[in-house]
Design an enzyme around this catalytic site. Structure first.
Site, short mmCIF file in Angstrom:
data_model
loop_
_atom_site.label_atom_id
_atom_site.label_comp_id
_atom_site.label_asym_id
_atom_site.label_seq_id
_atom_site.Cartn_x
_atom_site.Cartn_y
_atom_site.Cartn_z
CG ASN A 103 -1.78 1.20 1.38
OD1 ASN A 103 -2.41 1.61 0.39
ND2 ASN A 103 -1.86 1.80 2.55
CG HIS A 107 -0.46 5.92 5.02
ND1 HIS A 107 -1.84 5.93 5.11
CD2 HIS A 107 -0.02 6.69 6.03
CE1 HIS A 107 -2.20 6.68 6.14
NE2 HIS A 107 -1.12 7.16 6.71
CB SER A 164 5.26 5.15 4.18
OG SER A 164 5.67 6.21 5.02
CG ASP A 200 -2.49 3.07 7.08
OD1 ASP A 200 -2.58 2.56 5.95
OD2 ASP A 200 -3.25 3.97 7.49
#
Ligand code: GRF
Length: 186
Positions: free
Chosen positions: A105, A107, A134, A143
């Site tokens: 992912n 973020h 990030s 996260d």
């Protein structure tokens, strides 16, 4: 070296998805773009590129049926890894387990700072001198997985969440394709 097949999950605009497609090297190929929002703007662009798409609203069918259909569509398209790009739904623990260590992912904060929403407003309110983005492994914790790469930008006086978001987004577009390719060829 074998090219990895990547599915990209979006919920809206899809600018990070576009950057992943536009900057793909021999490390990976985007084989499907999936969305929990059938009206996501990014889907239109993906279809124009001839990339297979999948869209279904969890509200229509319930979360379990939605994730089952999503999982089937991703595997059908040959996806081996998943890249979340502005994907705003939490994936269930079961889904994450089925794709263990194969989901990443992006973020918009310097994790572990500011997990969750409103990252830019929180960074400004805290008086931080810098912000950033990030790329991290997705685990059951929001996260929370291992950070694979980060990019930093200054926070300038007079910044609003919007001006800061735009500065960070430019870095997201550079960071994500690079870190994805590095991670896949590690
Ligand atoms: C990005 O800032 C991403 O980091 C965040 O949501 C935004 C999505 O933008 N979680 P886009 O859909 O990739 O244009």
């Amino acid at each position: 070296r074998v090219t990895a097949n990547v599915g990209v999950l979006i919920s809206g605009r899809g600018s990070n998805m576009r950057s992943l497609v536009a900057n793909a090297t021999e490390a990976y190929k985007v084989v499907v773009v999936a969305s929990n929002r059938p009206s996501a703007e990014g889907l239109v662009w993906a279809r124009e590129q001839g990339i297979p798409t999948f869209a279904l609203s969890p509200k229509e069918v319930g979360k379990q049926a939605y994730e089952a259909a999503l999982d089937a569509a991703l595997r059908e398209a040959g996806a081996e890894y998943l890249a979340l790009a502005g994907y705003m739904r939490l994936l269930s623990d079961d889904f994450v387990a089925r794709w263990r260590d194969r989901i990443i992912n992006i973020h918009p904060s310097l994790l572990p700072k500011y997990k969750g929403l409103d990252t830019h407003a929180r960074a400004i309110a805290a008086g931080d001198a810098e912000a950033g983005c990030s790329v991290h492994i997705v685990t059951e914790e929001l996260d929370g997985g291992a950070v694979l790469g980060q990019a930093r930008v200054p926070i300038k006086s007079g910044d609003t969440p919007e001006t800061l978001a735009a500065r960070v987004l430019d870095e997201e577009h550079r960071l994500y394709p690079r870190v994805l390719a590095e991670w896949l060829t590690r």
